[in-house]
Every structure is written in structure tokens, then in C-alpha cells.
Design an enzyme around this catalytic site. Structure first.
Site, PDB file in Angstrom:
ATOM      1  N   GLU A  78      34.082  48.161  26.833  1.00  0.00           N
ATOM      2  CA  GLU A  78      32.895  49.102  26.788  1.00  0.00           C
ATOM      3  C   GLU A  78      33.580  50.555  27.013  1.00  0.00           C
ATOM      4  O   GLU A  78      32.868  51.586  26.671  1.00  0.00           O
ATOM      5  CB  GLU A  78      32.092  48.988  27.783  1.00  0.00           C
ATOM      6  N   HIS A 116      38.667  46.646  29.766  1.00  0.00           N
ATOM      7  CA  HIS A 116      37.534  47.184  29.677  1.00  0.00           C
ATOM      8  C   HIS A 116      37.040  47.611  28.388  1.00  0.00           C
ATOM      9  O   HIS A 116      37.134  48.634  27.797  1.00  0.00           O
ATOM     10  CB  HIS A 116      36.839  48.535  30.261  1.00  0.00           C
ATOM     11  N   CYS A 150      36.777  42.684  33.452  1.00  0.00           N
ATOM     12  CA  CYS A 150      37.672  42.698  34.613  1.00  0.00           C
ATOM     13  C   CYS A 150      37.170  41.942  36.061  1.00  0.00           C
ATOM     14  O   CYS A 150      37.816  40.998  35.870  1.00  0.00           O
ATOM     15  CB  CYS A 150      37.140  44.406  34.853  1.00  0.00           C
TER      16      CYS A 150
END
Length: 214
Positions: A197, A195, A79
Site C-alpha cells: 500500500e 508494504h 508487515c
């Protein structure tokens, strides 16, 4: 050991937890020695471009980041950590980035053009920030994208996008009113606007692939 760079911004714990979930030991750090000793380095981030660069400079992390990349060890930007690898950003003025890769971080054009008629084709009605799940088109299969399906959905949160000067570095593209580079790959550097994660099983596969990248 994977070093996750802590410069006072970003969702550090969620990135660390993602690596731990797939069996990759990871430490959140701002120690140049730990970054130097790590096998892999991750630069995450959420927030404003200028603040990120200010904090990286304040904590003395710019040189360790450059050294990590130059060493050839796998490096992942996420990001905002993707965006600051480029030359400059127009977010709240013009700000210099790390200039590891040539290119500029741009505002989605309809955020500053109130007339629907002036927006790019297909952008009318779209909201900024670009937030939620969107698909990637794989242009070049970077090592962390191994076994990732073309058209897989990942999670995005951003109001600005990267325009690389060299399109050959683009690994994936995503369409949100316009087609933009959603990840890049050059040598030992992979970075993504999405993202991993926060992207459930697909994201965890990317995280695991990165941890296994030699």
C-alpha cells in the site's frame, strides 16, 4: 468484498484506500461475521508482535483468522500481519504467534552486536529499522506477483525478519545485510514484509492482483 482486519493497530486506512484505488471494495472490520462473509481477508499491521497478539485475542479475532485461512479464501498478511502468522517472535522476549506457518521472527543480528567485526558480511553501516525501498528477488511467483518484475523495488519498515522453518514457502527474498524472506506463499495464504500500500504502482499492482485472486 475484502475484509481488512481491525485489531487496533496498523495503517488500516491506507490499506483500504489502496484497494479502493484499484477498484476493489474493502471494509475495515473486527466483526467475525463480516470476516466470514468476505471473499478475501487482509491482516495488516504496524507495531510490536506481542501487542498484536494481545489485541487479536482481546477482540476475539484469532479464531476468525484461522477459519478464514482454513476456508481457502485468499488471505494476505502485511508487515506485522505477515510476522504473526509464524510460530513465535523474539521481539522484546519470546512470544507465541498464530503458528499458521512454522518459523521464527528474528532480530536483524547487527542490532544487538555493537562490534562491526561481529556483523554479517555486508551489514556494516546498515541502519535498523530497515526503512525505505529495496528490491525483491522472486523465488516462486505467487498469484499477487503476476506481472511484477523480478528485482522490483518495494517499501519496507521493519527491525525484525521472518525465518520460515520450511524454505519452500518463500515467494520472494530481499537482501539487507543478509538475505531474508520478504514474502511467502502457501495455498491460499500470501504474506509480505514489505508494504504494497506504500509501494506506488508496483504495490498497487500487487493489491489489484490479490483482489482478483480466486
Amino acid at each position: 468484498m475484502i475484509a481488512i482486519i481491525d485489531y487496533g493497530m496498523g495503517n488500516l486506512r491506507s490499506v483500504q484506500k489502496a484497494f479502493e484505488t484499484v477498484g476493489c471494495p474493502a471494509v475495515v472490520t473486527r466483526s467475525p461475521q463480516v470476516i466470514r462473509d468476505a471473499s478475501h481477508v487482509v491482516l495488516p499491521g504496524v507495531g510490536a508482535f506481542a501487542d498484536c497478539m494481545k489485541n487479536l485475542d482481546h477482540y476475539g479475532l484469532i479464531q476468525p483468522i484461522r477459519a478464514a485461512i482454513q476456508s481457502g479464501k485468499p488471505f494476505l498478511g502485511i508487515c506485522l500481519g505477515f510476522q504473526v502468522l509464524f510460530s513465535e517472535s523474539e521481539e522484546f522476549g519470546l512470544h507465541k504467534g498464530l503458528d499458521i506457518l512454522s518459523g521464527r521472527v528474528l532480530r536483524f543480528p547487527w542490532t544487538c552486536k555493537p562490534s562491526v567485526d561481529s556483523r554479517p558480511a555486508g551489514s556494516a553501516g546498515l541502519k535498523v529499522p530497515h526503512m525505505g525501498w529495496n528490491q525483491i528477488t522472486i523465488e516462486r511467483r505467487a498469484p499477487p506477483l503476476a506481472e511484477i518484475e523480478n528485482g522490483a523495488s518495494l517499501y519496507f519498515v521493519h527491525s525484525y525478519y521472518v525465518a520460515p522453518a520450511d524454505p519452500s514457502v518463500i515467494a520472494t527474498t530481499t537482501t539487507y545485510g543478509l538475505s531474508f524472506a520478504s514474502s511467502i506463499w502457501r495455498d491460499n495464504v500470501v504474506a509480505c514484509q514489505f508494504h504494497p500500500e506504500k509501494s506506488q504502482s508496483v504495490g498497487l499492482r500487487i493489491v489489484k492482483n490479490f483482489g482478483a485472486w480466486q
